[in-house]
Design an enzyme around this catalytic site. Structure first.
Site, PDB file in Angstrom:
ATOM      1  N   GLU A 137       0.829  -1.206   0.000  1.00  0.00           N
ATOM      2  CA  GLU A 137       0.000   0.000   0.000  1.00  0.00           C
ATOM      3  C   GLU A 137       0.872   1.268   0.000  1.00  0.00           C
ATOM      4  OE1 GLU A 137      -2.223   0.545   3.598  1.00  0.00           O
ATOM      5  OE2 GLU A 137      -3.734   1.829   2.663  1.00  0.00           O
ATOM      6  N   LYS A 192     -10.175   2.206  -1.934  1.00  0.00           N
ATOM      7  CA  LYS A 192     -10.323   1.706  -0.555  1.00  0.00           C
ATOM      8  C   LYS A 192     -11.662   2.148   0.033  1.00  0.00           C
ATOM      9  CE  LYS A 192      -7.455   1.628   3.692  1.00  0.00           C
ATOM     10  NZ  LYS A 192      -6.106   1.993   4.195  1.00  0.00           N
ATOM     11  N   CYS A 214      -5.732  -2.729   2.886  1.00  0.00           N
ATOM     12  CA  CYS A 214      -5.448  -2.550   4.312  1.00  0.00           C
ATOM     13  C   CYS A 214      -6.673  -2.618   5.228  1.00  0.00           C
ATOM     14  CB  CYS A 214      -4.645  -1.273   4.524  1.00  0.00           C
ATOM     15  SG  CYS A 214      -3.621  -1.362   6.037  1.00  0.00           S
TER      16      CYS A 214
END
Lengths: 296, 296
Positions: free
Chosen positions: A46, A119, A156
């Site tokens: 990331e 995300k 994440c």
């Protein structure tokens, strides 16, 4: 799905500064090594272009963002085409003035973008001030079609949500990928640090188990100071690949840059889903409250 | 929640026959031991009254079922009252002629039933023909209020569904309990057996992680022959208790009857939910497809 086995590579890096060109060159060197060893698909961690900049809230940091088809795109698209690989990158996307995302970009043996994922779940806790920088994604949980199959790319904080993995799997994702940036507070005890890292691995291995699909995770390593003199973050590495029963196929160290290469047998998913067919029995008649904030 | 720490006991048993009175006496002996050692809550394994009878489909087996308030109720309710404990039992419930459930029954320091949970997800695979015996539960994912807190009781196959654990947690469950009966096919390789047992533990530990609640699991142990001369099942024991980060607090052996005693600190959930507040960030605006069978 083109072949039953796909060789996947993972790049775990330590980042020492915000010179993105230097960081890209270092990523490119590892991509070259992995491609030479036959990897058909490579995952970067990331926000690999820079230090993890969310340790503080600083308006100058927005200078690090790029449009989707900016310099990073030109650089990594060219690598995907050159090596004829599926390449999964991560970027700080400037979508418009005042509107930014934490975005994964997938290339498929071409300079063109095969698909992106923004995300969806954005964290915010001391040292990880992501809500300041990133608007939550608005593209939903949609796998990206590539020459090696449908890829469920998540980022994440998404990793803590079984819902995200489930929705990707239900949309046909054949492999889940998690570029991440997570680490320890050095003030925590070794026991607490172990619990945190184990929890992080367990939850991601559980997505493999629950959905009978392989999971590929890239995390950064190394210590990064906080710009404001706070403690900083010791990124715990431990990039790993799990098979469709959650079994560990490979795992990197906590504290060293490292590549992983794993042959993933995609036929295993078919076999596992025949013996443990979880999707057959989901009680969708009683799952309605999953769209509530709380059942109160 | 009455106290921040609760001492929980788990009974892992080997069952050698269908004499339920004998099996109850053996359970009662372990309950007595655990209560004497201060346990305030005790979990028995799935269908602990008899052999695991779902290895074949046999209409005579329905004779083993009992109404909710039958003989088992009288026996275990009395123990809950006698020892002043929360007791979680499991039974083959005859609800009406031709209508049966796999039901967990919770007592709270009294001969009265505090609440029941009827297994929602029903498996069916060779040697585990549960769809023949059990109608899927119709009470939903509803925690049971007791003197030690709200208990999210789920049963075996439910353990593979993050949705079930999530819905329990969202309804306020403070501890998740899984009575289970799962084991190996002796024809499987040791590697495959290890992957299966690990997957089973990972998915349940992941419910602790995803919801920041402790998880308590009781599984049977020992080998049970199949009545039809097939291979039989080697139940893998491994009953365990995990804390709210998924950390293992105790684990039983694979092949021996054994009790576990664990002090669960319920204040940990509060602390963990403050550092990793997953419920804050669920993307309920995009979870609607979770109520679909498949996203096609």
């Amino acid at each position: 799905m083109q072949a039953s086995t796909v060789k996947v590579g993972v790049v775990q890096q330590a980042i020492s500064g915000n010179d993105k060109h230097l960081n890209w060159q270092q990523s490119a060197a590892q991509i070259a090594l992995l491609a030479e060893q036959g990897c058909r698909c490579i995952l970067l961690q990331e926000l690999h272009s820079t230090l993890y900049f969310c340790q503080t809230e600083d308006t100058d940091v927005f200078d690090l963002a790029e449009p989707l088809e900016g310099e990073a795109h030109a650089f990594f698209g060219a690598l995907a085409a050159k090596y004829n690989i599926v390449l999964i990158t991560s970027m700080f996307e400037k979508r418009a003035t005042g509107l930014y995302h934490n975005t994964a970009v997938v290339y498929d043996c071409s300079t063109e973008i095969a698909g992106i994922y923004r995300k969806m779940h954005i964290p915010d806790d001391p040292g990880f001030y992501e809500k300041f920088y990133f608007t939550p994604g608005d593209l939903g949980f949609t796998p990206i079609d590539t020459s090696i199959g449908k890829l469920g790319v998540l980022v994440c904080w998404d990793q803590w949500y079984p819902e995200a993995a489930r929705l990707m799997a239900m949309a046909g994702a054949e492999i889940l990928f998690y570029p991440t940036a997570i680490g320890w507070d050095r003030n925590d005890t070794p026991d607490e640090q172990a619990r945190q890292r184990d929890a992080w691995q367990i939850i991601q291995r559980s997505h493999a188990v629950a959905n009978s699909v392989p999971v590929v995770v890239a995390n950064r390593t190394g210590f990064e100071l906080s710009p404001n003199g706070n403690e900083g973050i010791e990124f715990w590495g431990t990039s790993f690949v799990a098979g469709p029963q959650g079994e560990l196929l490979a795992q990197a160290s906590t504290d060293q840059p490292e590549n992983l290469i794993v042959d993933i047998d995609l036929q295993r998913t078919e076999a596992i889903k025949r013996i443990w067919p979880y999707f057959r029995d989901r009680r969708i008649d009683d799952y309605g409250d999953l769209t509530k904030r709380w059942r109160d």
